[in-house]
Write a protein that holds these residues in place. Structure first.
Motif, PDB file in Angstrom:
ATOM      1  N   VAL A  52       0.924  -1.112   0.326  1.00 41.91           N
ATOM      2  CA  VAL A  52       0.172  -0.063  -0.322  1.00 41.91           C
ATOM      3  C   VAL A  52       1.318   1.341   0.389  1.00 41.91           C
ATOM      4  N   ILE A  53       0.938   1.671  -1.160  1.00 43.08           N
ATOM      5  CA  ILE A  53       1.604   3.398  -0.724  1.00 43.08           C
ATOM      6  C   ILE A  53       1.177   4.529  -0.879  1.00 43.08           C
ATOM      7  N   LEU A  54       1.049   5.379   0.392  1.00 45.52           N
ATOM      8  CA  LEU A  54       0.862   6.412   0.002  1.00 45.52           C
ATOM      9  C   LEU A  54       1.794   7.508  -0.588  1.00 45.52           C
ATOM     10  N   GLY A  55       0.976   8.095  -1.353  1.00 40.71           N
ATOM     11  CA  GLY A  55       1.932   9.291  -1.484  1.00 40.71           C
ATOM     12  C   GLY A  55       0.528  10.258  -3.024  1.00 40.71           C
ATOM     13  N   GLY A  56       1.156  11.101  -3.265  1.00 40.31           N
ATOM     14  CA  GLY A  56       0.910  11.957  -4.427  1.00 40.31           C
ATOM     15  C   GLY A  56       0.578  11.973  -6.401  1.00 40.31           C
ATOM     16  N   ASN A  57       1.170  12.891  -6.512  1.00 45.16           N
ATOM     17  CA  ASN A  57       0.812  12.452  -8.152  1.00 45.16           C
ATOM     18  C   ASN A  57       2.454  11.695  -8.610  1.00 45.16           C
ATOM     19  N   GLY A  58       3.692  11.975  -8.042  1.00 45.46           N
ATOM     20  CA  GLY A  58       4.942  11.290  -8.319  1.00 45.46           C
ATOM     21  C   GLY A  58       5.163  10.145  -7.993  1.00 45.46           C
ATOM     22  N   THR A  59       4.436  10.025  -6.292  1.00 49.75           N
ATOM     23  CA  THR A  59       4.333   8.880  -6.222  1.00 49.75           C
ATOM     24  C   THR A  59       3.360   7.878  -6.818  1.00 49.75           C
ATOM     25  N   GLN A  60       1.763   8.636  -7.129  1.00 56.48           N
ATOM     26  CA  GLN A  60       1.342   7.770  -7.863  1.00 56.48           C
ATOM     27  C   GLN A  60       1.960   6.527  -9.000  1.00 56.48           C
ATOM     28  N   LYS A  61       2.697   7.815 -10.225  1.00 57.30           N
ATOM     29  CA  LYS A  61       3.282   7.188 -11.251  1.00 57.30           C
ATOM     30  C   LYS A  61       4.343   6.046 -10.772  1.00 57.30           C
ATOM     31  N   THR A  62       4.841   6.274  -9.788  1.00 59.18           N
ATOM     32  CA  THR A  62       6.033   5.055  -9.885  1.00 59.18           C
ATOM     33  C   THR A  62       5.124   3.850  -8.882  1.00 59.18           C
ATOM     34  N   ALA A  63       3.966   3.500  -8.190  1.00 56.33           N
ATOM     35  CA  ALA A  63       2.898   2.366  -7.928  1.00 56.33           C
ATOM     36  C   ALA A  63       2.220   2.171  -9.213  1.00 56.33           C
ATOM     37  N   ASN A  64       2.235   2.918 -10.525  1.00 56.90           N
ATOM     38  CA  ASN A  64       1.580   2.333 -11.237  1.00 56.90           C
ATOM     39  C   ASN A  64       2.492   1.552 -12.365  1.00 56.90           C
ATOM     40  N   LEU A  65       4.022   2.277 -12.154  1.00 55.11           N
ATOM     41  CA  LEU A  65       5.436   1.206 -12.540  1.00 55.11           C
ATOM     42  C   LEU A  65       5.446   0.108 -12.001  1.00 55.11           C
ATOM     43  N   LEU A  66       4.873   0.334 -10.074  1.00 54.67           N
ATOM     44  CA  LEU A  66       5.346  -1.090 -10.254  1.00 54.67           C
ATOM     45  C   LEU A  66       3.896  -2.136 -10.232  1.00 54.67           C
ATOM     46  N   ARG A  67       2.825  -1.525 -10.162  1.00 55.32           N
ATOM     47  CA  ARG A  67       2.312  -2.425 -10.530  1.00 55.32           C
ATOM     48  C   ARG A  67       2.136  -2.733 -12.213  1.00 55.32           C
ATOM     49  N   GLU A  68       2.652  -1.710 -13.463  1.00 56.22           N
ATOM     50  CA  GLU A  68       3.165  -3.003 -14.741  1.00 56.22           C
ATOM     51  C   GLU A  68       3.889  -3.953 -14.584  1.00 56.22           C
ATOM     52  N   GLU A  69       4.989  -3.426 -13.490  1.00 54.56           N
ATOM     53  CA  GLU A  69       5.781  -4.762 -13.349  1.00 54.56           C
ATOM     54  C   GLU A  69       5.317  -6.273 -12.379  1.00 54.56           C
ATOM     55  N   GLY A  70       3.780  -6.177 -12.037  1.00 54.44           N
ATOM     56  CA  GLY A  70       3.706  -7.307 -11.361  1.00 54.44           C
ATOM     57  C   GLY A  70       3.480  -7.364  -9.997  1.00 54.44           C
TER      58      GLY A  70
END
Ligand code: F6P
Length: 359
Positions: A107-125
């Protein structure tokens, strides 16, 4: 056994702890065995394996505590794919640490930049849930972010305090409100504090219009004027330039002035001869205890996050839309910014009652 990881990333804000408490309480009450790993100082902790196994005690008594018990840091998204100074592949390192701990979800708590990395990690599985934090309220796909109303309270109080001194001294006062990219905080605190002129990043200002508004007030006998100026307010002649030239022109301005408010102050002084004072509440706007609204919002978002985890429903931001907690696919919102629409109802209403936006 359910194993989750938690991390807070980017600038802090009120109610980060309250959100984590909501998640963990929501899970602990509904599973028999739960392990919660807290990664320290944002993505840094996930990259370098700096984590702590947390217990129920860690989440007790933190509803009202500002900041984050995990610490935070800014790790720009654009550098995530670049190796660190020792050649470490950050994305690979984050994945390895996630797998080493056999996490079911991060679970990642954060703003816009954080969200982009969260999505990257999602894409990574990885199984990811994102919680929308920021005093800027600029996260696309949710009506509200936690932290926003707490910051509105603080910025409003700053404007309230300025009101009494402004009326005694018959000066122009500028209160600089946080928000480099968006003006939600300035708009709400400005209206709540009864400011006369609001300068937002979304509405480039014409200094002559700002001066007109001040003169009009003085002609009516108002005597003082209060401006709420967003950190990212931009003069219209600079806003007209292309992106690169805009950046250069702003950098040049910032070499001369500590922030845009001081430039506005200097221009007003030169054009009117009136004394101008600048107040910058700065990071106080992110500090202190979350307001009751944020405590409720963050608790609700946290518990909804817990519900998604229990349903194994991953890859979402938990947002609030029309008063209901909703799962919003990260792939649909990552990288998008929720800016203030210059024609929105709040602005039309503010204009109708005589507030100037310098346009
Ligand atoms: O994104 C939150 C925010 O507080 C903005 O409003 C502000 O412009 C920025 O962070 C300040 O960043 P820092 O804490 O890194 O100075």
């Amino acid at each position: 056994m359910l194993r989750i990881g938690l991390l807070t990333s980017g600038g802090d804000c009120q109610a980060l702890n309250a959100t984590m408490r909501g998640i963990v309480k929501g899970l602990a009450n509904n599973v028999k065995d739960l392990e919660v790993y807290g990664f320290m100082n944002g993505y840094k902790g996930l990259i370098y394996g700096d984590f702590r196994l947390l217990t129920g005690k860690d989440f007790s008594g933190i509803l009202t505590r500002g900041g984050t018990i995990l610490g935070t840091s800014r790790q720009p998204f654009k550098l995530m794919r670049e190796p660190d100074e020792n050649g470490l592949d950050k994305v690979e390192a984050m994945k390895q640490n996630y797998y080493k701990l056999r996490l079911d979800c991060l679970v990642i708590l954060g703003g816009n930049g954080t969200q982009k990395t969260a999505n990257l990690l999602r894409e990574e599985g990885l199984n990811i849930i994102h919680m929308p934090k920021t005093i800027d309220n600029d996260i696309y796909g949710t009506d509200m972010t936690f932290g926003f109303y707490s910051a509105v309270n603080i910025a409003t109080e700053a404007i309230d305090c300025i009101h009494t001194t402004a009326s005694s001294h018959r000066r122009v006062f500028i209160v600089e409100v946080m928000g480099h990219k968006v003006g939600w905080l300035t708009l709400y605190a400005g209206i709540a504090g009864g400011a006369d002129i609001l300068l937002l990043p979304e509405i480039p200002y014409d200094i002559n219009k700002v001066v007109d508004a001040i003169n009009k007030r003085n002609a009516r006998g108002s005597g003082f004027t209060i401006l709420a100026v967003a950190e990212g307010a931009i003069p219209k002649e600079i806003a007209k330039l292309g992106k690169k030239d805009q950046k250069k022109a702003m950098e040049k301005l910032m070499k001369k002035h500590a922030s845009i408010s001081y430039k506005v102050a200097e221009d007003i002084r030169e054009k009117t001869g009136i004394e101008v004072r600048v107040t910058v509440p700065g990071h106080t706007q992110r500090g202190g205890s979350p307001c009751p609204y944020d405590r409720v919002l963050s608790t609700r978002l946290g518990v909804e996050g817990a519900r998604l985890i229990l349903n194994k429903d991953f890859g979402y931001m938990v947002g609030i839309i029309n008063g209901k907690c909703k799962k919003v696919p990260l792939k649909d919102v990552a990288g998008k910014l929720k800016i203030v629409d210059p024609n929105c109802q709040e602005i039309q209403q503010a204009k109708m009652m005589g507030i100037s936006f310098g346009d």
